[in-house]
Motif scaffolding. Structure first.
Motif, PDB file in Angstrom:
ATOM      1  N   UNK A 289       0.824  -1.209   0.000  1.00 47.15           N
ATOM      2  CA  UNK A 289       0.000   0.000   0.000  1.00 47.15           C
ATOM      3  C   UNK A 289       0.861   1.264   0.000  1.00 47.15           C
ATOM      4  N   UNK A 290       1.921   1.247   0.803  1.00 44.26           N
ATOM      5  CA  UNK A 290       2.825   2.395   0.850  1.00 44.26           C
ATOM      6  C   UNK A 290       3.513   2.556  -0.506  1.00 44.26           C
ATOM      7  N   UNK A 291       4.017   1.451  -1.038  1.00 48.19           N
ATOM      8  CA  UNK A 291       4.736   1.489  -2.319  1.00 48.19           C
ATOM      9  C   UNK A 291       3.847   2.034  -3.432  1.00 48.19           C
ATOM     10  N   UNK A 292       2.629   1.548  -3.499  1.00 47.80           N
ATOM     11  CA  UNK A 292       1.716   1.992  -4.557  1.00 47.80           C
ATOM     12  C   UNK A 292       1.337   3.465  -4.377  1.00 47.80           C
ATOM     13  N   UNK A 293       0.956   3.832  -3.170  1.00 46.67           N
ATOM     14  CA  UNK A 293       0.522   5.197  -2.897  1.00 46.67           C
ATOM     15  C   UNK A 293       1.628   6.224  -3.123  1.00 46.67           C
ATOM     16  N   UNK A 294       2.856   5.871  -2.748  1.00 43.23           N
ATOM     17  CA  UNK A 294       3.980   6.808  -2.820  1.00 43.23           C
ATOM     18  C   UNK A 294       4.852   6.619  -4.066  1.00 43.23           C
ATOM     19  N   UNK A 295       4.455   5.683  -4.924  1.00 44.72           N
ATOM     20  CA  UNK A 295       5.210   5.391  -6.153  1.00 44.72           C
ATOM     21  C   UNK A 295       6.672   5.067  -5.848  1.00 44.72           C
ATOM     22  N   UNK A 296       6.851   4.123  -4.926  1.00 45.78           N
ATOM     23  CA  UNK A 296       8.180   3.663  -4.524  1.00 45.78           C
ATOM     24  C   UNK A 296       8.302   2.199  -4.943  1.00 45.78           C
ATOM     25  N   UNK A 297       9.381   1.812  -5.607  1.00 47.41           N
ATOM     26  CA  UNK A 297       9.553   0.398  -5.945  1.00 47.41           C
ATOM     27  C   UNK A 297       9.494  -0.460  -4.674  1.00 47.41           C
ATOM     28  N   UNK A 298       8.660  -1.488  -4.713  1.00 41.83           N
ATOM     29  CA  UNK A 298       8.385  -2.285  -3.512  1.00 41.83           C
ATOM     30  C   UNK A 298       9.647  -2.905  -2.909  1.00 41.83           C
TER      31      UNK A 298
END
Length: 146
Positions: free
Chosen positions: A29-38
């Motif tokens: 959820x954090x990765x998707x919301x913040x556009x950070x590679x998981x």
């Protein structure tokens, strides 16, 4: 200069700080919301966990939460943790002081000039907490985008 890793760490921490209550957030959820590679976020969160800023919970309702209150986590804390010393010269660093090879210490004109700018810079970074950033954003004083 702030590294991409530090930017991602700050964005993840701000998301955790803005999440109501004690509800953990999933890495995905954090990765998707913040556009950070998981995968990169996983490494970052492990670093933050190792240094006591976040903790993880297992299970169905697991994920990450802040371990320290948002009003105790400063920009300087995160920058030093992720990128190391923030001083422009090694002889100005509080956490990794090292005398410059070509310097005469306190009499060095470069050190004196950079010291003044560095002190102002550090003062801002050490007084700016995650909670303050979120408060400013809520008041419309700033938009958080790193």
């Amino acid at each position: 200069m702030l590294s991409q890793k530090a930017k991602y760490a700050l964005r993840a921490l701000l998301m955790l700080a803005s999440h109501p209550g004690d509800q953990p957030l999933l890495i995905s959820d954090i990765a998707e919301s913040q556009r950070i590679p998981k995968k990169f976020l996983e490494q970052i969160l492990l670093d933050l966990k190792f240094h006591g800023l976040v903790t993880s919970r297992r299970g169905k309702h697991g994920g990450y939460v802040l371990l320290k209150p948002a009003d105790l986590i400063t920009l300087a804390d995160v920058m030093r943790l992720i990128d190391g010393p923030i001083a422009p010269l090694p002889c100005l660093s509080r956490t990794a002081y090292q005398r410059c090879d070509d310097c005469d210490g306190e009499e060095c004109l470069l050190r004196q000039s950079f010291a003044e700018a560095h002190q102002a810079h550090v003062r801002v970074l050490e007084s700016t907490t995650l909670a303050l950033i979120l408060q400013r954003q809520a008041q419309g004083q700033q938009r958080v985008s790193l």
